[in-house]
Design a protein around this motif. Structure first.
Motif, PDB file in Angstrom:
ATOM      1  N   ALA A  18       0.600  -1.297   0.086  1.00  0.00           N
ATOM      2  CA  ALA A  18      -0.029  -0.020  -0.088  1.00  0.00           C
ATOM      3  C   ALA A  18       0.923   1.254   0.060  1.00  0.00           C
ATOM      4  O   ALA A  18       0.298   2.237  -0.268  1.00  0.00           O
ATOM      5  CB  ALA A  18      -0.786  -0.023   0.954  1.00  0.00           C
ATOM      6  N   ALA A  19       2.250   1.184   0.256  1.00  0.00           N
ATOM      7  CA  ALA A  19       3.028   2.419   0.423  1.00  0.00           C
ATOM      8  C   ALA A  19       3.475   3.051  -1.155  1.00  0.00           C
ATOM      9  O   ALA A  19       3.462   2.366  -1.835  1.00  0.00           O
ATOM     10  CB  ALA A  19       4.226   1.813   0.997  1.00  0.00           C
ATOM     11  N   THR A  20       3.861   4.110  -1.051  1.00  0.00           N
ATOM     12  CA  THR A  20       3.987   5.059  -2.292  1.00  0.00           C
ATOM     13  C   THR A  20       5.584   5.144  -2.474  1.00  0.00           C
ATOM     14  O   THR A  20       5.788   5.456  -3.527  1.00  0.00           O
ATOM     15  CB  THR A  20       3.232   6.465  -2.276  1.00  0.00           C
ATOM     16  OG1 THR A  20       3.721   7.024  -1.215  1.00  0.00           O
ATOM     17  CG2 THR A  20       1.761   6.279  -2.274  1.00  0.00           C
ATOM     18  N   ILE A  21       6.172   4.462  -1.522  1.00  0.00           N
ATOM     19  CA  ILE A  21       7.822   4.542  -1.652  1.00  0.00           C
ATOM     20  C   ILE A  21       8.258   3.282  -1.636  1.00  0.00           C
ATOM     21  O   ILE A  21       7.393   2.076  -0.948  1.00  0.00           O
ATOM     22  CB  ILE A  21       8.358   5.422  -0.507  1.00  0.00           C
ATOM     23  CG1 ILE A  21       8.065   4.995   0.758  1.00  0.00           C
ATOM     24  CG2 ILE A  21       8.106   6.824  -0.820  1.00  0.00           C
ATOM     25  CD1 ILE A  21       8.707   5.618   1.851  1.00  0.00           C
ATOM     26  N   THR A  22       9.381   2.827  -1.776  1.00  0.00           N
ATOM     27  CA  THR A  22      10.007   1.500  -1.742  1.00  0.00           C
ATOM     28  C   THR A  22      10.649   1.249  -0.173  1.00  0.00           C
ATOM     29  O   THR A  22      11.173   2.165   0.165  1.00  0.00           O
ATOM     30  CB  THR A  22      11.382   1.505  -2.600  1.00  0.00           C
ATOM     31  OG1 THR A  22      11.071   1.612  -4.058  1.00  0.00           O
ATOM     32  CG2 THR A  22      11.845   0.176  -2.683  1.00  0.00           C
ATOM     33  N   SER A  38      12.888   2.100   4.640  1.00  0.00           N
ATOM     34  CA  SER A  38      13.274   2.581   3.531  1.00  0.00           C
ATOM     35  C   SER A  38      14.645   2.705   3.090  1.00  0.00           C
ATOM     36  O   SER A  38      15.419   2.744   2.102  1.00  0.00           O
ATOM     37  CB  SER A  38      12.852   3.874   3.128  1.00  0.00           C
ATOM     38  OG  SER A  38      13.372   5.017   3.969  1.00  0.00           O
TER      39      SER A  38
END
Length: 51
Positions: A18-22, A38
């Motif tokens: 659901a995250a927008t970053i790695t 991260s």
């Protein structure tokens, strides 16, 4: 602020999806649960296994 804790690996993987970053998950040696990070410096990322 405390780190978010996930009781099982599946919950941590759901949060990553659901995250927008790695992000990557790891098992904490202190609390026994999973956390997300991260940061990748010094960490080996598993290569995909070829069939």
């Amino acid at each position: 602020m405390k780190k978010a804790r996930y009781a099982c690996e599946a919950d941590a993987l759901s949060a990553i999806a659901a995250a927008t970053i790695t992000l990557r998950h790891y098992a904490c040696d202190r609390c026994g649960q999973f956390h997300l990070t991260s940061r990748t410096k010094g960490k080996r990322i598993a290569r995909p296994v070829k069939p």
